[in-house]
Motif scaffolding. Structure first.
Motif, mmCIF file in Angstrom:
data_model
loop_
_atom_site.group_PDB
_atom_site.id
_atom_site.type_symbol
_atom_site.label_atom_id
_atom_site.label_comp_id
_atom_site.label_asym_id
_atom_site.label_seq_id
_atom_site.Cartn_x
_atom_site.Cartn_y
_atom_site.Cartn_z
ATOM 1 N N ILE A 5 18.546 -0.810 17.931
ATOM 2 C CA ILE A 5 17.358 -1.660 17.920
ATOM 3 C C ILE A 5 16.275 -0.908 17.166
ATOM 4 N N LYS A 6 15.795 -1.510 16.078
ATOM 5 C CA LYS A 6 14.778 -0.828 15.277
ATOM 6 C C LYS A 6 13.383 -1.173 15.786
ATOM 7 N N THR A 7 12.428 -0.294 15.479
ATOM 8 C CA THR A 7 11.038 -0.535 15.829
ATOM 9 C C THR A 7 10.526 -1.687 14.985
ATOM 10 N N LEU A 8 9.881 -2.658 15.621
ATOM 11 C CA LEU A 8 9.436 -3.849 14.907
ATOM 12 C C LEU A 8 7.923 -3.903 14.700
ATOM 13 N N ARG A 9 7.185 -2.955 15.218
ATOM 14 C CA ARG A 9 5.732 -3.051 15.082
ATOM 15 C C ARG A 9 5.255 -2.396 13.790
ATOM 16 N N PRO A 10 4.142 -2.948 13.250
ATOM 17 C CA PRO A 10 3.533 -2.309 12.088
ATOM 18 C C PRO A 10 2.989 -0.954 12.503
ATOM 19 N N PRO A 11 2.896 0.014 11.681
ATOM 20 C CA PRO A 11 3.313 0.043 10.291
ATOM 21 C C PRO A 11 4.766 0.454 10.110
ATOM 22 N N MET A 12 5.496 0.649 11.229
ATOM 23 C CA MET A 12 6.909 1.048 11.140
ATOM 24 C C MET A 12 7.724 0.010 10.381
ATOM 25 N N THR A 13 7.467 -1.247 10.652
ATOM 26 C CA THR A 13 8.131 -2.360 9.982
ATOM 27 C C THR A 13 7.033 -3.345 9.605
ATOM 28 N N PRO A 14 6.620 -3.353 8.343
ATOM 29 C CA PRO A 14 5.467 -4.170 7.956
ATOM 30 C C PRO A 14 5.666 -5.671 8.120
ATOM 31 N N GLU A 15 6.841 -6.161 7.858
ATOM 32 C CA GLU A 15 7.086 -7.596 7.984
ATOM 33 C C GLU A 15 8.248 -7.832 8.937
ATOM 34 N N ARG A 67 -3.945 0.978 15.490
ATOM 35 C CA ARG A 67 -5.227 1.622 15.187
ATOM 36 C C ARG A 67 -5.636 1.376 13.742
ATOM 37 N N GLY A 68 -6.880 0.934 13.588
ATOM 38 C CA GLY A 68 -7.416 0.691 12.264
ATOM 39 C C GLY A 68 -7.044 -0.663 11.689
ATOM 40 N N ARG A 69 -6.262 -1.450 12.417
ATOM 41 C CA ARG A 69 -5.829 -2.741 11.899
ATOM 42 C C ARG A 69 -6.199 -3.908 12.798
ATOM 43 N N GLY A 70 -6.576 -3.658 14.041
ATOM 44 C CA GLY A 70 -6.838 -4.742 14.975
ATOM 45 C C GLY A 70 -5.536 -5.348 15.456
ATOM 46 N N PRO A 71 -5.623 -6.520 16.110
ATOM 47 C CA PRO A 71 -4.408 -7.149 16.638
ATOM 48 C C PRO A 71 -3.418 -7.494 15.533
ATOM 49 N N SER A 72 -2.145 -7.374 15.848
ATOM 50 C CA SER A 72 -1.101 -7.769 14.912
ATOM 51 C C SER A 72 -1.091 -9.273 14.784
#
Length: 79
Positions: A5-15, A67-72
Motif C-alpha cells: 500500500i503506497k502513501t497517497l497523501r501529497p506531496p508523497m503522491t501529488p495526484e 504544511r504550507g499547503r492548507g487542506p488537501s
C-alpha cells in the motif's frame, strides 16, 4: 502495515485518483480478512468493506493539511 500500500497523501503522491484509493482499500481488506479473493458467501461483506475503506480514505485525504499547503483537495468520486 501492508508494504504494497503506497502513501497517497501529497506531496508523497501529488495526484491521487479513485483507482489508487480503491487499490489501497482492496489491499487493506485482503490483508485484514486473509482472503485474496473471497468465496461467494463472503463476497458481499468483502466488497462492502472495500467500499467503506475507500470512502474513509477519500475523506481522510480530503481533510489532511499538508504544511504550507492548507487542506488537501478531496479525491474525485466515482461517476
Amino acid at each position: 502495515m501492508c508494504r504494497s500500500i503506497k502513501t497517497l497523501r501529497p506531496p508523497m503522491t501529488p495526484e491521487v485518483d479513485d483507482e489508487d484509493i480503491r487499490a489501497a482499500a482492496l489491499q487493506y481488506v485482503r490483508k485484514v480478512s486473509g482472503f485474496r479473493a473471497p468465496a461467494a458467501h463472503n463476497r458481499t461483506a468483502f466488497e462492502q468493506a472495500v467500499d467503506a475503506v475507500a470512502e474513509a480514505t477519500r475523506q481522510l485525504l480530503g481533510e489532511l493539511e499538508v504544511r504550507g499547503r492548507g487542506p488537501s483537495r478531496p479525491a474525485s468520486t466515482p461517476s
